[in-house]
Design an enzyme around this catalytic site. Structure first.
Site: not given
Ligand code: FEO
Length: 405
Positions: A24, A78, A80, A82, A145, A164, A196, A229
């Site tokens: 993104h 979360h 999001e 991903d 976040h 995250d 990051y 991640h």
């Molecule tokens: Fe806030 Fe890895 O997505």
């Protein structure tokens, strides 16, 4: 084929995205991973899904351990995409699974999927799930976040699944921090952590400090942190928590990032004596041309240094577009504890340096004034003035940096 058992009975079942370079808008030269975890117990619990395109990968990993239809519980830390965009596929295979999620997470999922047939349990900090021999504790982390964010702590395994937070965008066959350091380096790992943090978590420093204090007050014993991640922190969970506290407190090196763009090389020529002046004052300096550097890499370089000088030519009486873009992006990240100044060249009316300072004031950064400006092309005298500008900035940076020691 088998997947990685990160703790007895708890498995990484995620996917490695070796190819992603644009996350993104965040440039990911090393790719990333989408980590999720399967807890094999009386109840079979999947913590997070993965990005939709990789659902087949996580399903293959799950199938090495159990049939996906046996999943009884799905924890969504979360929403999001991903991490949560694989949920519809998982739920189609395990339609009776109970989804544990925050209230805001549920509202978000309702906007992305038809959730009418799914079973939910809305959780908040302190709520638990017993899976047999494991007890899971949910800890809300709103705005770390996203509003929906939470973490899951597995008490008996002393494992914090942190979504995250504490992540890195690295595609690697190493699942753990010590494995990665052995085949790459500690410096590369730390650089990825800073990259990051700077691009994702910089705005949330105060929240991060408060949340770490809150988690410490819960008295939970953590000997592994598994983010969504990158690598899992099994060697240094204490180290990454200290690193986050340092980052949240705005810790940086005594150095200056000169971040600029240029039209006909005049602003670029100014960077040469400016850099030399900074260097001669004993301060490290890194020079970054915006059109040659991904935005997220420039943001990282900004965050690594105590001071920043922004260079922009004037174009149509305002900032050069790439510099304006960088400053807009930086303002959104709400940087703190950094000193900033500006320089640039102009042909007739000027305006870029003035606009840069207006942007600095909106960001409430420590400002170094006045800026340095050159008409058309730097003369010998201009080069001396630029050298002095760099040297004076470096002197101020040394004083300013000392306040953080
Ligand atoms: Fe806030 Fe890895 O997505």
């Amino acid at each position: 084929m088998k997947t990685t058992e990160i703790k007895p009975g708890i498995f990484w079942v995620g996917a490695i995205d070796w190819a992603v370079r644009d996350f993104h808008g965040y440039v990911t030269p090393k790719g990333t991973t989408y980590n999720n975890y399967l807890i094999m117990d009386d109840r079979v619990t999947l913590v997070d899904t993965v990005k939709h395109d990789f659902t087949h990968v996580t399903l293959e990993n799950i199938k090495t351990l159990t049939d996906p239809s046996k999943i009884t519980d799905l924890v969504i830390n979360h929403i999001e995409p991903d991490h949560a965009s694989g949920i519809d596929k998982i739920m189609s295979l395990a339609p009776d699974a109970l989804i544990h999620i925050t209230g805001k997470g549920k509202k978000g999922l309702d906007r992305h999927f038809d959730t009418s047939q799914w079973k939910f349990r809305i959780v908040k900090t302190g709520d638990t799930l017993n899976t047999g021999k494991f007890n899971l504790l949910f800890i809300e982390t709103p705005m770390l976040h996203w509003p929906d964010s939470m973490m899951t702590y597995v008490k008996e395994a002393k494992l914090l699944i942190s979504q995250d937070a504490f992540g890195q965008h690295i595609a690697t066959s190493s699942r753990f921090d010590d494995e990665f350091v052995e085949c790459a380096s500690q410096a590369e790992l730390e650089d990825s952590v800073v990259d990051y943090y700077a691009n994702i978590l910089m705005p949330f420093g105060e929240l991060i400090k408060a949340k770490i204090t809150e988690i410490q007050k819960l008295g939970i014993d953590i000997d592994m942190i598994a983010p969504d991640h990158g690598v899992i922190w099994r060697k240094g969970p204490g180290g990454i928590i200290r690193k986050y506290l340092d980052l949240a407190n705005g810790k940086s090196s005594l150095s200056v990032a000169v971040i600029y763009d240029t039209m006909w090389h005049s602003t670029e020529l100014m960077t040469i004596p400016i850099m030399q002046g900074i260097k001669d004052e004993g301060v490290d300096c890194n020079v970054i041309k915006l059109r040659a550097t991904p935005m997220s890499a420039a943001i990282k370089e900004f965050w690594k240094s105590r001071g920043c000088l922004i260079g922009s030519p004037t174009l149509n009486n305002i900032l050069f577009p790439t510099v304006a873009e960088f400053l807009t992006h930086l303002r959104g990240l709400r940087p703190k504890n950094r000193m900033i100044g500006a320089f640039g060249s102009y042909g007739w009316g000027g305006g870029a340096v003035r606009e840069a300072y207006e942007e600095f004031k909106r960001m409430k950064l420590e400002i170094f004034e006045p800026g340095s400006q050159v008409l058309y092309k730097p003369s010998h005298e201009d080069n001396i003035a630029c050298y002095d500008f760099g040297r004076n900035f470096a002197r101020k940076i040394k004083e300013y940096h000392a306040k953080f020691m």
